[in-house]
Motif scaffolding. Structure first.
Motif, PDB file in Angstrom:
ATOM      1  N   GLY A  59      78.280 -27.484  31.546  1.00 33.40           N
ATOM      2  CA  GLY A  59      78.346 -26.206  30.835  1.00 33.40           C
ATOM      3  C   GLY A  59      78.557 -26.374  29.341  1.00 33.40           C
ATOM      4  O   GLY A  59      78.921 -25.422  28.647  1.00 33.40           O
ATOM      5  N   TYR A  60      78.341 -27.578  28.806  1.00 37.18           N
ATOM      6  CA  TYR A  60      78.433 -27.794  27.360  1.00 37.18           C
ATOM      7  C   TYR A  60      77.075 -27.552  26.706  1.00 37.18           C
ATOM      8  O   TYR A  60      76.028 -27.882  27.286  1.00 37.18           O
ATOM      9  CB  TYR A  60      78.913 -29.217  27.040  1.00 37.18           C
ATOM     10  CG  TYR A  60      80.418 -29.293  27.027  1.00 37.18           C
ATOM     11  CD1 TYR A  60      81.123 -29.165  25.836  1.00 37.18           C
ATOM     12  CD2 TYR A  60      81.134 -29.437  28.209  1.00 37.18           C
ATOM     13  CE1 TYR A  60      82.505 -29.180  25.822  1.00 37.18           C
ATOM     14  CE2 TYR A  60      82.520 -29.461  28.205  1.00 37.18           C
ATOM     15  CZ  TYR A  60      83.197 -29.334  26.998  1.00 37.18           C
ATOM     16  OH  TYR A  60      84.565 -29.342  26.986  1.00 37.18           O
ATOM     17  N   ILE A  61      77.125 -27.000  25.498  1.00 39.21           N
ATOM     18  CA  ILE A  61      75.885 -26.759  24.758  1.00 39.21           C
ATOM     19  C   ILE A  61      75.340 -28.098  24.253  1.00 39.21           C
ATOM     20  O   ILE A  61      76.098 -28.914  23.719  1.00 39.21           O
ATOM     21  CB  ILE A  61      76.140 -25.815  23.563  1.00 39.21           C
ATOM     22  CG1 ILE A  61      76.683 -24.464  24.062  1.00 39.21           C
ATOM     23  CG2 ILE A  61      74.868 -25.618  22.748  1.00 39.21           C
ATOM     24  CD1 ILE A  61      77.066 -23.490  22.954  1.00 39.21           C
ATOM     25  N   VAL A  62      74.021 -28.307  24.449  1.00 37.63           N
ATOM     26  CA  VAL A  62      73.383 -29.519  23.927  1.00 37.63           C
ATOM     27  C   VAL A  62      72.244 -29.140  22.969  1.00 37.63           C
ATOM     28  O   VAL A  62      71.518 -28.189  23.233  1.00 37.63           O
ATOM     29  CB  VAL A  62      72.830 -30.406  25.085  1.00 37.63           C
ATOM     30  CG1 VAL A  62      73.940 -31.205  25.718  1.00 37.63           C
ATOM     31  CG2 VAL A  62      72.085 -29.582  26.131  1.00 37.63           C
ATOM     32  N   LEU A 103      78.110 -29.434  19.563  1.00 34.95           N
ATOM     33  CA  LEU A 103      79.054 -30.156  18.693  1.00 34.95           C
ATOM     34  C   LEU A 103      80.263 -30.630  19.476  1.00 34.95           C
ATOM     35  O   LEU A 103      81.259 -31.063  18.897  1.00 34.95           O
ATOM     36  CB  LEU A 103      79.478 -29.293  17.493  1.00 34.95           C
ATOM     37  CG  LEU A 103      79.948 -27.855  17.746  1.00 34.95           C
ATOM     38  CD1 LEU A 103      81.295 -27.786  18.409  1.00 34.95           C
ATOM     39  CD2 LEU A 103      79.974 -27.096  16.436  1.00 34.95           C
ATOM     40  N   GLY A 104      80.190 -30.509  20.820  1.00 30.53           N
ATOM     41  CA  GLY A 104      81.332 -30.888  21.653  1.00 30.53           C
ATOM     42  C   GLY A 104      82.229 -29.693  21.889  1.00 30.53           C
ATOM     43  O   GLY A 104      81.759 -28.549  21.901  1.00 30.53           O
ATOM     44  N   ASP A 105      83.509 -29.944  22.057  1.00 37.79           N
ATOM     45  CA  ASP A 105      84.472 -28.867  22.326  1.00 37.79           C
ATOM     46  C   ASP A 105      85.028 -28.364  20.990  1.00 37.79           C
ATOM     47  O   ASP A 105      85.761 -29.073  20.299  1.00 37.79           O
ATOM     48  CB  ASP A 105      85.602 -29.401  23.220  1.00 37.79           C
ATOM     49  CG  ASP A 105      86.501 -28.275  23.690  1.00 37.79           C
ATOM     50  OD1 ASP A 105      86.623 -28.094  24.903  1.00 37.79           O
ATOM     51  OD2 ASP A 105      87.074 -27.559  22.829  1.00 37.79           O
ATOM     52  N   ALA A 106      84.656 -27.145  20.645  1.00 40.23           N
ATOM     53  CA  ALA A 106      85.018 -26.611  19.319  1.00 40.23           C
ATOM     54  C   ALA A 106      86.532 -26.513  19.165  1.00 40.23           C
ATOM     55  O   ALA A 106      87.082 -26.856  18.109  1.00 40.23           O
ATOM     56  CB  ALA A 106      84.366 -25.247  19.121  1.00 40.23           C
ATOM     57  N   GLY A 107      87.224 -26.048  20.205  1.00 38.20           N
ATOM     58  CA  GLY A 107      88.693 -25.907  20.123  1.00 38.20           C
ATOM     59  C   GLY A 107      89.356 -27.255  19.892  1.00 38.20           C
ATOM     60  O   GLY A 107      90.220 -27.394  19.018  1.00 38.20           O
TER      61      GLY A 107
HETATM   62  N1  URA Z   1      82.780 -24.556  24.614  1.00 43.20           N
HETATM   63  C1  URA Z   1      82.726 -25.493  23.625  1.00 43.20           C
HETATM   64  O1  URA Z   1      83.681 -25.645  22.855  1.00 43.20           O
HETATM   65  N2  URA Z   1      81.619 -26.242  23.519  1.00 43.20           N
HETATM   66  C2  URA Z   1      80.569 -26.094  24.339  1.00 43.20           C
HETATM   67  O2  URA Z   1      79.564 -26.816  24.174  1.00 43.20           O
HETATM   68  C3  URA Z   1      80.642 -25.119  25.355  1.00 43.20           C
HETATM   69  C4  URA Z   1      81.756 -24.359  25.468  1.00 43.20           C
END
Ligand code: URA
Ligand code: PRP
Length: 212
Positions: free
Chosen positions: A195-198, A201-205
């Motif tokens: 479920g990560y966007i490709v 940029l990874g996990d934004a938080g």
């Molecule tokens: N949340 C994120 O921080 N990154 C993603 O790629 C998907 C969900």
């Protein structure tokens, strides 16, 4: 992806330049935070060519003149916790007096379903434009849940701002809430099996706050 009337994808070269640095895994937390703020300011500048104004009288060194200013409580800033917090200062640069409401949602890592854990909104949410902030629009579950919540609280106009969006998430939000204007800096290829966007940029938080 279908063309949706209320979806704006900026693809602006000055924003794209910053997104290239934002995506880079070598970009450190401080730089990442600064870029998220800067990109947000550029997006808001583009998205708010129309905003409620009031006319005020100003005494210049030469004469008294009428001048437009942004109306009080024209907008309310609503970050989706956590990562949306990184965009708040970028909006405050242009709307310094805007109030801030918070919606706390996290995505279950297995089911990808959003779970709400916090919500506090100012009363003006019913009459102002809500600027809903989240850097990432992945499955769209978090955005739909946040918009549902804002509408239940009486909010009539919502503009969703995401830095990176996946086509899957855009479809989900545009279908569930066709009245909401969606602004995205850049459209990515899609989602991976987690479920990560490709390419994303990874996990934004995690990148904003130094967690893992
Ligand atoms: N949340 C994120 O921080 N990154 C993603 O790629 C998907 C969900
Ligand atoms: C991330 C991101 C969005 C959500 C996007 O938050 O900031 O809120 O995932 O995914 P979705 O479109 O599939 O719902 P996350 O749940 O990881 O929480 P965090 O901001 O606290 O890291």
């Amino acid at each position: 992806m279908k063309n949706y009337e209320n979806v704006t994808i900026f693809n602006h070269p000055l924003i794209q330049h910053k997104i290239a640095i934002l995506r880079d895994e070598k970009t450190d937390m401080k730089k990442f935070r600064e870029l998220v703020e800067e990109i947000t300011t550029l997006m808001v500048f583009e998205a708010f060519k129309e905003v409620p104004t009031k006319t005020v009288q100003v005494q210049t060194p030469l004469e008294l003149t009428n001048q437009k200013m942004v109306a009080d409580d024209a907008v309310t800033i609503v970050p989706i916790l956590r990562a949306g917090l990184g965009m708040v200062n970028g909006v405050h640069t242009l709307f310094p007096t805007a109030r801030v409401g918070h919606i706390g949602l996290y995505r279950d890592e297995e089911t990808l379903e959003p779970h709400e854990y916090y919500c506090k909104l100012p009363d003006c949410i019913e009459s102002s434009i809500a600027i809903l902030l989240d850097p990432m629009l992945a499955t769209g579950g978090s955005a739909v849940a946040a918009i549902d919540f804002l509408k239940k609280r009486g909010c009539k106009e919502i503009r969703l701002m995401n830095i990176i969006g996946a086509p899957e998430g855009i479809e989900v939000v545009a279908k569930a809430h066709p009245d909401v204007k969606i602004y995205i800096s850049t459209l990515d290829r899609g989602l991976n099996e987690n479920g990560y966007i490709v390419p994303g940029l990874g996990d934004a938080g995690d990148r904003l706050f130094g967690t893992k």
